[in-house]
Design a protein around this motif. Structure first.
Motif, short mmCIF file in Angstrom:
data_model
loop_
_atom_site.label_atom_id
_atom_site.label_comp_id
_atom_site.label_asym_id
_atom_site.label_seq_id
_atom_site.Cartn_x
_atom_site.Cartn_y
_atom_site.Cartn_z
N ILE A 24 0.86 -1.18 0.00
CA ILE A 24 0.00 0.00 0.00
C ILE A 24 0.89 1.23 0.00
N SER A 25 0.73 2.09 -0.97
CA SER A 25 1.51 3.33 -0.99
C SER A 25 0.58 4.53 -1.04
N GLY A 26 1.03 5.62 -0.51
CA GLY A 26 0.28 6.86 -0.55
C GLY A 26 -0.63 7.08 0.63
N TYR A 27 -0.69 6.10 1.54
CA TYR A 27 -1.58 6.22 2.70
C TYR A 27 -1.20 5.19 3.73
N THR A 28 -1.28 5.58 4.99
CA THR A 28 -1.06 4.63 6.08
C THR A 28 -2.40 4.37 6.73
N TYR A 29 -2.83 3.14 6.64
CA TYR A 29 -4.16 2.81 7.10
C TYR A 29 -4.23 2.66 8.62
N THR A 30 -5.12 3.43 9.22
CA THR A 30 -5.49 3.21 10.62
C THR A 30 -6.97 2.91 10.69
N ARG A 31 -7.68 3.27 9.64
CA ARG A 31 -9.09 2.93 9.52
C ARG A 31 -9.34 2.43 8.11
N GLY A 32 -10.48 1.82 7.89
CA GLY A 32 -10.81 1.35 6.56
C GLY A 32 -10.66 -0.15 6.45
N CYS A 33 -10.76 -0.62 5.22
CA CYS A 33 -10.78 -2.05 4.97
C CYS A 33 -9.82 -2.42 3.85
N LEU A 34 -9.12 -3.51 4.05
CA LEU A 34 -8.32 -4.11 3.00
C LEU A 34 -8.93 -5.48 2.70
N ALA A 35 -9.16 -5.75 1.44
CA ALA A 35 -9.81 -7.00 1.08
C ALA A 35 -9.10 -7.66 -0.10
N TRP A 36 -9.30 -8.94 -0.21
CA TRP A 36 -8.81 -9.71 -1.36
C TRP A 36 -10.01 -10.27 -2.12
N PHE A 37 -9.95 -10.13 -3.42
CA PHE A 37 -10.96 -10.67 -4.31
C PHE A 37 -10.28 -11.56 -5.34
N ARG A 38 -11.08 -12.38 -6.00
CA ARG A 38 -10.54 -13.17 -7.10
C ARG A 38 -11.57 -13.24 -8.21
N GLN A 39 -11.06 -13.45 -9.40
CA GLN A 39 -11.95 -13.47 -10.56
C GLN A 39 -11.41 -14.42 -11.61
#
Length: 123
Positions: A24-39
């Motif tokens: 992750i670049s451009g932001y340091t997450y302290t809130r929010g969601c990180l998810a994985w998807f597949r297709q």
């Protein structure tokens, strides 16, 4: 500008393991969601796992529960998807995605996406 870059995909035999990374670049997450998807071609993007930065809660699709583990390393600003006991049905392009609010299952809720990394599992 927040950017996500996945890596770690590849080809593996059934029963094998892979670890995907999402830098992750451009932001340091302290809130929010990180998810994985597949297709897979011809099908909708499927949610695989999610991590809520504020609560630390994780969520998994039924098809991967017990086999996949989502985690993140705040010091490295990197998310991970550890995949074990892989089977051919796990073959897909895997994407990491993020959003500023809580985690949701549907891909349409996520506004930041990586370019994807291919996972191929042979029988």
């Amino acid at each position: 500008q927040v950017q996500l870059v996945e890596s770690g995909g590849g080809s593996v035999q059934a029963g094998g393991s892979l670890r995907l990374s999402c830098i992750i670049s451009g932001y340091t997450y302290t809130r929010g969601c990180l998810a994985w998807f597949r297709q897979v071609p011809g099908k909708e993007r499927e949610g695989v796992a999610s991590f809520d930065f504020e609560t630390g809660n994780t969520g998994y699709a039924d098809s991967v529960t017990g086999r996949f583990t989502i985690s993140q390393d705040g010091a490295k600003n990197t998310g991970y998807l550890q995949m074990t006991s892989l089977n051919p049905e796990d073959t897909a392009m895997y994407y990491c995605a993020s959003r500023s609010g809580e985690c949701y299952v549907a891909a349409s809720w996520y506004n930041i996406w990586g370019q994807g990394t291919q996972v191929t599992v042979s029988s």
